[in-house]
Design an enzyme around this catalytic site. Structure first.
Site, PDB file in Angstrom:
ATOM      1  N   HIS A 100      30.827  30.614  19.718  1.00  0.00           N
ATOM      2  CA  HIS A 100      31.413  31.745  20.422  1.00  0.00           C
ATOM      3  C   HIS A 100      31.096  33.054  19.739  1.00  0.00           C
ATOM      4  O   HIS A 100      30.908  33.192  18.503  1.00  0.00           O
ATOM      5  CB  HIS A 100      32.654  31.550  20.539  1.00  0.00           C
ATOM      6  CG  HIS A 100      33.799  31.404  19.363  1.00  0.00           C
ATOM      7  ND1 HIS A 100      34.236  32.510  18.832  1.00  0.00           N
ATOM      8  CD2 HIS A 100      34.086  30.213  18.666  1.00  0.00           C
ATOM      9  CE1 HIS A 100      35.063  32.100  17.521  1.00  0.00           C
ATOM     10  NE2 HIS A 100      34.844  31.048  17.527  1.00  0.00           N
ATOM     11  N   ASP A 139      32.904  35.938  20.285  1.00  0.00           N
ATOM     12  CA  ASP A 139      34.306  36.804  19.882  1.00  0.00           C
ATOM     13  C   ASP A 139      34.701  36.517  18.386  1.00  0.00           C
ATOM     14  O   ASP A 139      34.542  35.380  18.020  1.00  0.00           O
ATOM     15  CB  ASP A 139      35.444  36.703  20.659  1.00  0.00           C
ATOM     16  CG  ASP A 139      35.771  34.999  20.973  1.00  0.00           C
ATOM     17  OD1 ASP A 139      35.080  34.610  20.998  1.00  0.00           O
ATOM     18  OD2 ASP A 139      37.159  35.340  21.300  1.00  0.00           O
ATOM     19  N   ASP A 149      33.027  32.013  11.575  1.00  0.00           N
ATOM     20  CA  ASP A 149      33.884  31.670  12.949  1.00  0.00           C
ATOM     21  C   ASP A 149      33.454  32.886  13.953  1.00  0.00           C
ATOM     22  O   ASP A 149      34.475  33.845  14.090  1.00  0.00           O
ATOM     23  CB  ASP A 149      35.339  31.603  12.487  1.00  0.00           C
ATOM     24  CG  ASP A 149      36.105  31.385  13.732  1.00  0.00           C
ATOM     25  OD1 ASP A 149      37.393  31.641  13.772  1.00  0.00           O
ATOM     26  OD2 ASP A 149      35.533  30.841  14.635  1.00  0.00           O
ATOM     27  N   GLU A 195      36.524  32.571  23.132  1.00  0.00           N
ATOM     28  CA  GLU A 195      36.948  31.497  22.762  1.00  0.00           C
ATOM     29  C   GLU A 195      38.215  31.662  21.849  1.00  0.00           C
ATOM     30  O   GLU A 195      39.394  30.963  22.068  1.00  0.00           O
ATOM     31  CB  GLU A 195      35.992  30.782  21.619  1.00  0.00           C
ATOM     32  CG  GLU A 195      36.336  29.425  21.082  1.00  0.00           C
ATOM     33  CD  GLU A 195      37.317  29.454  20.195  1.00  0.00           C
ATOM     34  OE1 GLU A 195      37.590  30.284  19.218  1.00  0.00           O
ATOM     35  OE2 GLU A 195      38.071  28.396  19.772  1.00  0.00           O
ATOM     36  N   GLU A 196      38.513  32.885  21.276  1.00  0.00           N
ATOM     37  CA  GLU A 196      39.834  32.981  20.480  1.00  0.00           C
ATOM     38  C   GLU A 196      41.023  33.126  21.236  1.00  0.00           C
ATOM     39  O   GLU A 196      42.294  33.225  20.683  1.00  0.00           O
ATOM     40  CB  GLU A 196      39.618  34.014  19.472  1.00  0.00           C
ATOM     41  CG  GLU A 196      38.296  33.870  18.456  1.00  0.00           C
ATOM     42  CD  GLU A 196      39.032  32.845  17.466  1.00  0.00           C
ATOM     43  OE1 GLU A 196      39.846  32.294  17.434  1.00  0.00           O
ATOM     44  OE2 GLU A 196      37.941  32.396  16.566  1.00  0.00           O
ATOM     45  N   ASP A 229      29.920  21.655  19.093  1.00  0.00           N
ATOM     46  CA  ASP A 229      30.474  23.131  18.872  1.00  0.00           C
ATOM     47  C   ASP A 229      30.961  22.944  17.524  1.00  0.00           C
ATOM     48  O   ASP A 229      30.858  22.283  16.632  1.00  0.00           O
ATOM     49  CB  ASP A 229      31.753  22.977  19.885  1.00  0.00           C
ATOM     50  CG  ASP A 229      32.331  24.511  20.056  1.00  0.00           C
ATOM     51  OD1 ASP A 229      33.314  24.684  20.900  1.00  0.00           O
ATOM     52  OD2 ASP A 229      31.845  25.150  19.561  1.00  0.00           O
ATOM     53  N   HIS A 245      39.752  32.964   9.593  1.00  0.00           N
ATOM     54  CA  HIS A 245      40.802  33.641  10.146  1.00  0.00           C
ATOM     55  C   HIS A 245      41.678  34.405   8.834  1.00  0.00           C
ATOM     56  O   HIS A 245      42.371  35.156   9.371  1.00  0.00           O
ATOM     57  CB  HIS A 245      41.875  33.112  11.000  1.00  0.00           C
ATOM     58  CG  HIS A 245      41.416  32.578  12.368  1.00  0.00           C
ATOM     59  ND1 HIS A 245      42.165  32.128  13.594  1.00  0.00           N
ATOM     60  CD2 HIS A 245      40.197  32.276  12.989  1.00  0.00           C
ATOM     61  CE1 HIS A 245      41.370  31.752  14.372  1.00  0.00           C
ATOM     62  NE2 HIS A 245      40.378  31.711  14.084  1.00  0.00           N
TER      63      HIS A 245
HETATM   64  N1  LIG Z   1      39.773  28.267  18.217  1.00  0.00           N
HETATM   65  C1  LIG Z   1      40.917  29.346  17.962  1.00  0.00           C
HETATM   66  C2  LIG Z   1      41.651  29.600  19.420  1.00  0.00           C
HETATM   67  C3  LIG Z   1      41.860  28.683  20.319  1.00  0.00           C
HETATM   68  C4  LIG Z   1      43.254  28.416  20.271  1.00  0.00           C
HETATM   69  C5  LIG Z   1      43.657  27.482  21.308  1.00  0.00           C
HETATM   70  C6  LIG Z   1      42.748  27.045  22.244  1.00  0.00           C
HETATM   71  C7  LIG Z   1      41.376  27.291  22.059  1.00  0.00           C
HETATM   72  C8  LIG Z   1      41.123  28.283  20.811  1.00  0.00           C
HETATM   73  C9  LIG Z   1      42.244  28.304  17.462  1.00  0.00           C
HETATM   74  O1  LIG Z   1      42.125  27.078  17.310  1.00  0.00           O
HETATM   75  O2  LIG Z   1      43.301  28.928  17.237  1.00  0.00           O
HETATM   76  C1  LIG Z   2      39.121  25.203  12.426  1.00  0.00           C
HETATM   77  C2  LIG Z   2      38.649  24.702  13.567  1.00  0.00           C
HETATM   78  C3  LIG Z   2      38.085  25.557  14.532  1.00  0.00           C
HETATM   79  C4  LIG Z   2      38.941  26.604  15.186  1.00  0.00           C
HETATM   80  C5  LIG Z   2      38.318  27.422  16.181  1.00  0.00           C
HETATM   81  C6  LIG Z   2      38.388  28.850  16.172  1.00  0.00           C
HETATM   82  O1  LIG Z   2      39.611  29.046  15.339  1.00  0.00           O
HETATM   83  O2  LIG Z   2      37.621  29.539  16.674  1.00  0.00           O
HETATM   84 ZN   LIG Z   3      38.629  31.318  15.100  1.00  0.00          ZN
HETATM   85 ZN   LIG Z   4      35.672  29.563  16.302  1.00  0.00          ZN
END
Ligand SMILES: N[C@@H](Cc1ccccc1)C(=O)O
Ligand SMILES: CCCCCC(=O)O
Ligand SMILES: [Zn+2]
Ligand SMILES: [Zn+2]
Length: 543
Positions: A163, A165, A196, A230-231, A257, A504
């Site tokens: 992804h 973003d 990420d 995705e985020e 993924d 993050h």
């Molecule tokens: N990947 C991110 C954003 C996300 C949240 C919920 C569903 C899908 C993606 C996370 O796990 O927080």
């Molecule tokens: C740690 C697992 C991945 C989370 C996906 C994301 O935050 O983009």
């Molecule tokens: Zn993320």
């Molecule tokens: Zn991610």
């Protein structure tokens, strides 16, 4: 009258001397004791035998499928890149990091940066965009779908996902001046998105670019899906890519993924790096909690304001974590698979989770990362309340993010939340919720697993074990469940303990060497995926 020194036996006039009675009694007791002792020893020995048998049982070596062995070396391109190519790799990733493709919410994204991404990748990957057998489509305005048509249409296609973003990042707390500078420091590239997940976006495209420049034509078709939201759930990106592929009747042999890594120094008791491949991911609930109350002058406050009531409710959630469910979900597969790689005595413990499971579960609660494996986690992530320091707040609002253990459901978690808060003044509404994902196949006959094992062996020879894992976060891949049952979450990047908070968080970074290895992995994976799997209709192809 009873003569002193003796006591009338309730059993009648005949009495034996004390010593004889004691001897008879102790004889029987002694006998029973011996039997009990022998039974106990027998049980302990039997237990020990089971424990040791399970610990030292011969493990079926996961075969590097002989298919690759038969494949002559000269047909495979070695994943070695020239100094110029390595410079190009680094600079292309840095350029991508500098584009601030931030997702703030589902309806608030930096669309300017997302729009810039297309011309950027067109310029960075000329071979990808000019190959006659590659089709590029923009999906949902800012997502990208590449179809790479293989030379052997008999082979079922797979999908590589990433992804574009990223989550927001403010400079406070970073070691570099700007989290979007892609500054190079001590062999690392710093920036939001380096782990990420722009490392995958650019790594996949660059691996393909380098293969094409070497005149490689894949045998097996595959797709590259690059989501732009995705985020914030993937509704406008990944979900539209899925809809497009479903409309074409596509089924995939596997999806790869983000979502897990090569853990180095993270699994206590295992020396060598562990490649953990996510075979499922937790469910999630994002819930908004609200308490409303009469506004008024703070000089004459009610006993409880909405802030106090909501705070107490949230404190209850934190003080009463969800039940520890270690051993009730697929996490147990990971530990059972890794058991022989643990040093003594952990190898004995992990081989006998039937006996030591509760102990291991308690141990795993100790850190946030492992705690996330054993239970549904509760994270209070947002709190808004109050309008002014001398006004009783009309409302208090909080957002809580739950990640649901594979053995629980959304409804079960909500039931526990209700019971824990037990306060009708607290209103709960769901922002989003989905159950834990299905568990993907994990055995040596599964094509994707074979490919991952072989590719990890090719590129990361120091990795000691490849094991199924749980992705505690969520990914776009969860939308692909109708296109395949083989969804895997794995970024081929070495992850050390100090990297966990970067996700993050502050100082997200990837080593230049680590990024090169990630590109090598994809470079190899595309080639390794070109063999036919034993269960596939046999097709003519060179091996
Ligand atoms: N990947 C991110 C954003 C996300 C949240 C919920 C569903 C899908 C993606 C996370 O796990 O927080
Ligand atoms: C740690 C697992 C991945 C989370 C996906 C994301 O935050 O983009
Ligand atoms: Zn993320
Ligand atoms: Zn991610």
């Amino acid at each position: 009258m009873i003569r002193r020194g003796t006591r009338r036996s309730p059993r009648g006039p005949e009495r034996r001397p004390e010593g004889a009675k004691m001897a008879a009694l102790s004889g029987r007791a002694r006998g029973a004791l011996w039997v009990a002792l022998l039974a106990l020893c027998g049980t302990v020995l039997a237990l020990l035998a089971v424990v040791l048998a399970r610990t030292y049982a011969p493990r079926s070596p996961s075969p590097a499928p002989e298919l690759w062995a038969r494949r002559s070396r000269q047909q495979r391109l070695e994943p070695t890149f020239s100094p110029q190519e390595r410079r190009e790799l680094k600079e292309a990733l840095q350029g991508a990091i500098r584009m601030q493709t931030v997702s703030f919410s589902a309806n608030d994204q930096n669309t300017t940066a997302l729009a810039e991404f297309e011309p950027y990748i067109r310029k960075a990957f000329p071979a990808v965009f000019s190959a006659a057998f590659i089709k590029h489509e923009v999906i949902g305005e800012y997502s990208h779908l590449f179809t790479i048509q293989g030379s052997n249409a008999q082979l079922q296609p797979y999908m590589l996902l990433a992804h574009i973003d990223v989550v927001p990042a403010s400079p406070d707390g970073w070691d570099v001046s700007d989290p979007f500078s892609a500054e190079e420091r001590d062999g690392f590239i710093y920036g939001r998105g380096t782990l990420d997940n722009k490392n995958s976006v650019m790594g996949i495209l660059h691996a393909l670019e380098f293969l094409l420049r070497r005149n490689y034509r894949p045998h097996r078709s595959f797709y590259i899906g690059l989501g732009h939201d995705e985020e914030v759930g993937g509704r406008k990106g990944a979900m539209k890519i899925v809809a497009e592929l479903e409309s074409r009747g596509i089924q995939l042999s596997f999806v790869l993924d983000e979502g897990s890594f090569i853990f180095d120094g993270i699994v206590t008791g295992i020396e060598k790096p562990v490649a953990s491949i996510g075979i499922t991911e937790k469910g999630a609930i994002t819930a908004n909690f609200t308490v409303t109350s009469e506004p008024g002058h703070s000089s004459a406050p009610p006993k409880r304001t909405s802030i106090g009531i909501l705070s107490e409710a949230l404190a209850k959630l934190e003080q009463h974590p969800m039940p520890n469910l270690f051993g009730h979900g697929p996490e147990i597969l990971m530990f059972e698979q890794l058991a022989p790689d643990f040093s003594f005595p952990l190898n004995v413990i992990m081989s006998n989770l039937w006996l030591f499971g509760p102990l291991v579960g308690r141990f795993l609660e100790q850190t946030p990362t492992t705690n996330a494996l054993v239970r549904t986690t509760t994270a209070i992530t947002m709190f808004h309340a109050g309008v002014k320091s001398n006004v009783i707040p009309p409302s208090a609002n909080a957002t809580v993010n739950f990640r649901i253990h594979s053995s629980q459901t959304v409804d079960e978690v909500l039931g526990i939340v209700d019971k824990t808060i037990d306060d009708k003044r607290v209103k709960i509404e769901m922002e989003s919720a989905f159950d834990p994902l299905p568990v993907s196949p994990w055995d040596d006959q599964t094509f994707g697993v074979q490919v991952f094992r072989q590719t990890i062996q090719d590129v990361f020879p120091d990795v000691g074990s490849v094991a199924p894992g749980i992705c505690v976060g969520n990914t776009d891949s969860r939308h692909f469940v109708n296109l395949t049952n083989a969804i895997y979450r794995f970024n081929p990047v070495i992850f050390k303990p100090e990297d966990l908070p970067r996700f993050h968080g502050l100082n997200e970074r990837i080593s230049i060497e680590g990024y090169e290895k990630q590109v090598q992995f994809i470079f190899q994976l595309i080639q390794n995926s070109d063999i036919s799997q034993s269960t596939e209709p046999h097709a003519n192809h060179e091996l």
